[in-house]
Design a protein around this motif. Structure first.
Motif, PDB file in Angstrom:
ATOM      1  N   ARG A 283      56.504  27.435  67.176  1.00 23.12           N
ATOM      2  CA  ARG A 283      57.634  28.329  66.904  1.00 23.12           C
ATOM      3  C   ARG A 283      57.645  29.511  67.863  1.00 23.12           C
ATOM      4  O   ARG A 283      58.704  29.914  68.357  1.00 23.12           O
ATOM      5  N   LEU A 284      56.469  30.060  68.126  1.00 25.00           N
ATOM      6  CA  LEU A 284      56.363  31.173  69.058  1.00 25.00           C
ATOM      7  C   LEU A 284      56.870  30.791  70.435  1.00 25.00           C
ATOM      8  O   LEU A 284      57.722  31.477  71.020  1.00 25.00           O
ATOM      9  N   ARG A 285      56.372  29.688  70.974  1.00 27.79           N
ATOM     10  CA  ARG A 285      56.708  29.322  72.345  1.00 27.79           C
ATOM     11  C   ARG A 285      58.180  28.956  72.493  1.00 27.79           C
ATOM     12  O   ARG A 285      58.833  29.337  73.465  1.00 27.79           O
ATOM     13  N   ILE A 286      58.710  28.218  71.529  1.00 28.34           N
ATOM     14  CA  ILE A 286      60.100  27.791  71.638  1.00 28.34           C
ATOM     15  C   ILE A 286      61.048  28.958  71.425  1.00 28.34           C
ATOM     16  O   ILE A 286      62.032  29.117  72.157  1.00 28.34           O
ATOM     17  N   ALA A 287      60.766  29.823  70.445  1.00 30.35           N
ATOM     18  CA  ALA A 287      61.617  30.994  70.220  1.00 30.35           C
ATOM     19  C   ALA A 287      61.597  31.917  71.434  1.00 30.35           C
ATOM     20  O   ALA A 287      62.641  32.452  71.845  1.00 30.35           O
ATOM     21  N   ASP A 288      60.442  32.096  72.039  1.00 30.17           N
ATOM     22  CA  ASP A 288      60.329  32.961  73.205  1.00 30.17           C
ATOM     23  C   ASP A 288      61.132  32.403  74.374  1.00 30.17           C
ATOM     24  O   ASP A 288      61.882  33.124  75.043  1.00 30.17           O
ATOM     25  N   LEU A 289      60.996  31.110  74.634  1.00 32.79           N
ATOM     26  CA  LEU A 289      61.725  30.502  75.748  1.00 32.79           C
ATOM     27  C   LEU A 289      63.230  30.564  75.507  1.00 32.79           C
ATOM     28  O   LEU A 289      63.993  30.933  76.403  1.00 32.79           O
ATOM     29  N   VAL A 290      63.678  30.205  74.303  1.00 25.97           N
ATOM     30  CA  VAL A 290      65.109  30.202  74.014  1.00 25.97           C
ATOM     31  C   VAL A 290      65.678  31.612  74.112  1.00 25.97           C
ATOM     32  O   VAL A 290      66.804  31.803  74.599  1.00 25.97           O
ATOM     33  N   GLY A 291      64.914  32.621  73.686  1.00 29.11           N
ATOM     34  CA  GLY A 291      65.368  33.994  73.824  1.00 29.11           C
ATOM     35  C   GLY A 291      65.627  34.362  75.276  1.00 29.11           C
ATOM     36  O   GLY A 291      66.623  35.027  75.594  1.00 29.11           O
ATOM     37  N   CYS A 292      64.752  33.922  76.176  1.00 29.57           N
ATOM     38  CA  CYS A 292      64.961  34.171  77.615  1.00 29.57           C
ATOM     39  C   CYS A 292      66.168  33.391  78.129  1.00 29.57           C
ATOM     40  O   CYS A 292      66.981  33.921  78.897  1.00 29.57           O
ATOM     41  N   LEU A 293      66.299  32.123  77.725  1.00 30.26           N
ATOM     42  CA  LEU A 293      67.423  31.306  78.196  1.00 30.26           C
ATOM     43  C   LEU A 293      68.754  31.917  77.777  1.00 30.26           C
ATOM     44  O   LEU A 293      69.722  31.907  78.546  1.00 30.26           O
ATOM     45  N   ARG A 294      68.827  32.454  76.577  1.00 28.89           N
ATOM     46  CA  ARG A 294      70.077  33.038  76.097  1.00 28.89           C
ATOM     47  C   ARG A 294      70.502  34.251  76.921  1.00 28.89           C
ATOM     48  O   ARG A 294      71.694  34.571  76.986  1.00 28.89           O
ATOM     49  N   ARG A 295      69.557  34.920  77.537  1.00 27.89           N
ATOM     50  CA  ARG A 295      69.876  36.097  78.343  1.00 27.89           C
ATOM     51  C   ARG A 295      70.239  35.749  79.781  1.00 27.89           C
ATOM     52  O   ARG A 295      70.623  36.627  80.551  1.00 27.89           O
ATOM     53  N   VAL A 296      70.137  34.472  80.125  1.00 29.94           N
ATOM     54  CA  VAL A 296      70.390  34.050  81.511  1.00 29.94           C
ATOM     55  C   VAL A 296      71.601  33.129  81.609  1.00 29.94           C
ATOM     56  O   VAL A 296      72.403  33.245  82.549  1.00 29.94           O
ATOM     57  N   PHE A 297      71.755  32.226  80.646  1.00 32.16           N
ATOM     58  CA  PHE A 297      72.750  31.165  80.761  1.00 32.16           C
ATOM     59  C   PHE A 297      73.874  31.328  79.741  1.00 32.16           C
ATOM     60  O   PHE A 297      73.685  31.896  78.663  1.00 32.16           O
ATOM     61  N   ALA A 298      75.032  30.792  80.108  1.00 34.03           N
ATOM     62  CA  ALA A 298      76.148  30.748  79.165  1.00 34.03           C
ATOM     63  C   ALA A 298      75.794  29.816  78.011  1.00 34.03           C
ATOM     64  O   ALA A 298      74.993  28.886  78.163  1.00 34.03           O
ATOM     65  N   GLU A 299      76.394  30.055  76.852  1.00 30.82           N
ATOM     66  CA  GLU A 299      76.054  29.245  75.680  1.00 30.82           C
ATOM     67  C   GLU A 299      76.291  27.764  75.945  1.00 30.82           C
ATOM     68  O   GLU A 299      75.506  26.914  75.529  1.00 30.82           O
ATOM     69  N   GLY A 300      77.358  27.438  76.683  1.00 32.53           N
ATOM     70  CA  GLY A 300      77.650  26.045  76.972  1.00 32.53           C
ATOM     71  C   GLY A 300      76.660  25.395  77.909  1.00 32.53           C
ATOM     72  O   GLY A 300      76.639  24.167  78.035  1.00 32.53           O
ATOM     73  N   ASP A 301      75.840  26.190  78.607  1.00 31.38           N
ATOM     74  CA  ASP A 301      74.848  25.652  79.525  1.00 31.38           C
ATOM     75  C   ASP A 301      73.453  25.597  78.924  1.00 31.38           C
ATOM     76  O   ASP A 301      72.506  25.179  79.595  1.00 31.38           O
ATOM     77  N   LEU A 302      73.289  26.041  77.680  1.00 34.90           N
ATOM     78  CA  LEU A 302      71.988  25.940  77.031  1.00 34.90           C
ATOM     79  C   LEU A 302      71.647  24.475  76.804  1.00 34.90           C
ATOM     80  O   LEU A 302      72.539  23.628  76.727  1.00 34.90           O
ATOM     81  N   PRO A 303      70.359  24.146  76.710  1.00 37.02           N
ATOM     82  CA  PRO A 303      69.978  22.731  76.531  1.00 37.02           C
ATOM     83  C   PRO A 303      70.715  22.087  75.370  1.00 37.02           C
ATOM     84  O   PRO A 303      70.801  22.655  74.274  1.00 37.02           O
ATOM     85  N   ARG A 304      71.254  20.884  75.603  1.00 36.62           N
ATOM     86  CA  ARG A 304      72.079  20.231  74.593  1.00 36.62           C
ATOM     87  C   ARG A 304      71.285  19.537  73.491  1.00 36.62           C
ATOM     88  O   ARG A 304      71.782  19.436  72.371  1.00 36.62           O
ATOM     89  N   PRO A 305      70.110  18.982  73.726  1.00 34.22           N
ATOM     90  CA  PRO A 305      69.389  18.410  72.585  1.00 34.22           C
ATOM     91  C   PRO A 305      69.137  19.476  71.530  1.00 34.22           C
ATOM     92  O   PRO A 305      68.768  20.607  71.838  1.00 34.22           O
ATOM     93  N   ARG A 306      69.344  19.114  70.286  1.00 30.13           N
ATOM     94  CA  ARG A 306      69.040  20.044  69.209  1.00 30.13           C
ATOM     95  C   ARG A 306      67.546  19.991  68.916  1.00 30.13           C
ATOM     96  O   ARG A 306      66.935  18.920  68.947  1.00 30.13           O
TER      97      ARG A 306
END
Length: 381
Positions: A283-306
């Protein structure tokens, strides 16, 4: 004043322990932190701390995971988005490097700010889990860097190089704060995109994976699960592929995602038999990575697999599989409310994703997704 229920009291106690532990770890670091002092800070007994957390390592990981989840919730997209893979890696590196400690920070505060895991993961189980998580993070970063194309091995390897660079800088800064210019490091990450790498073929073991077995079983999709990428509810009832992976099998996510047909809704369900430590680490690693991705990429460009965490085994139970552990790999293909294909064991995600659903159209190539397919995948997710 109304009396608190038992569940409310447990939640309050847990919050008090986390607050006290955060202060203790920030002042003393992981190695010198003491459970007795944490209990004293929280005005609780030592037993009350252990009734909520199995030990210091589980508590430390819980504190870091809680901080990462709050940071992810606060993350806002930028006003400008990267226009090339190199710019994307550089932008990601700049966001990630904000955690580096300054020269004047105390060792305890510097280590805590970094989310340092030095001296924390001293078991084979947690160290193996971290290795799998880093590979999984590279896949997610690669999917954001090249959102419009089928995932390529080369892009995943570039993402791994970028993460290696960043974690190496963090390890140096942990012992020598102030060493390494973040702007230079970000530029170095940007230029990684120019490195010549061979886009390797599929892993050789995939040719030995048994085909998925056809099925016609009703699919009662579990409810109440959340997609860790978007934060929205994850509807597992839509047509597509559901892959359940133990934390120590997360690297298999790449072959499942690569094998999926354009337009497939792919759900990666993360499970573990050690939620107190391995689960919190994930949970730590995935939440940390996703938090960084959200600050860089548009929502439509975030990884598509749920990405879904299943701590109580509801997905495995719905599939009809025995309780999960860290080595689990089981997958199903869903179509029109039915499980139409199943696989279990190594390569299960690939076997199910690669299989045409009965009555479905012929499998397309793995090249560029067309805009209609990409739009449909986004809508389904």
């Amino acid at each position: 004043m109304a009396r608190l229920t038992r569940a409310q009291q447990q939640e309050r106690t847990r919050a008090e322990v986390l607050t006290a532990a955060r202060q203790e770890f920030a002042e003393h670091g992981y190695g010198d932190a003491r459970i007795d002092r944490i209990a004293e800070r929280a005005e609780l007994t030592r037993g009350a701390v252990y009734s909520n957390f199995t030990g210091k390592r589980a508590l430390y990981l819980a504190v870091l995971a809680d901080a990462a989840e709050h940071a992810r919730a606060r993350a806002e997209p930028p006003t400008e988005f990267p226009e090339s893979p190199g710019r994307a890696l550089g932008a990601f590196a700049r966001v990630w490097l904000e955690r580096l400690p300054f020269a004047g920070d105390t060792p305890g505060s510097g280590h805590f700010q970094l989310g340092s895991l030095s001296g924390v993961l001293d078991t084979e189980q947690t160290r193996t889990a971290l290795a799998e998580l880093v590979r999984f993070e590279a896949l997610l970063l690669a999917l954001a860097v090249e959102p419009s194309a089928a995932v390529r091995t080369r892009t995943v390897r570039l993402a791994e190089l970028a993460l290696t660079l960043l974690h190496g800088a963090a390890a140096l800064a942990e012992n020598a704060p102030g060493v390494g210019d973040p702007f230079d490091l970000a530029r170095a990450a940007e230029h990684l995109a120019d490195i010549t790498l061979i886009d390797d073929a599929e892993p050789p073991h995939l040719s030995f994976v048994a085909p998925a077995q056809p099925a016609t079983d009703p699919w009662a999709a579990p409810r109440g699960l959340r997609d860790e990428i978007t934060g929205r509810p994850a509807d597992l009832g839509v047509d597509g592929v559901v892959v359940v992976l133990g934390v120590r099998r997360l690297s298999a996510a790449e072959e499942a995602v690569r094998s999926a047909r354009p337009g497939d809704a792919v759900t990666l369900v993360v499970v573990t038999d050690d939620p107190a430590e391995v689960g919190r680490l994930a949970r730590l690693r995935i939440a940390d990575l996703v938090g960084c991705l959200r600050r860089v990429f548009a929502e439509g460009d975030l990884p598509r697999p749920r990405i879904v965490f299943d701590d109580i085994g509801t997905v495995c139970a719905a599939i009809g599989r025995k309780p999960a552990d860290d080595h689990t790999e089981v997958a199903i293909r869903v179509r029109d409310g039915l499980i139409v294909a199943r696989a279990d064991g190594r390569g299960a995600g690939h076997a199910v994703a690669d299989r045409d659903a009965p009555g479905g159209r012929a499998r397309e190539g793995r090249g560029q997704r067309d805009s209609a397919d990409a739009g449909r995948l986004t809508d389904e997710a």
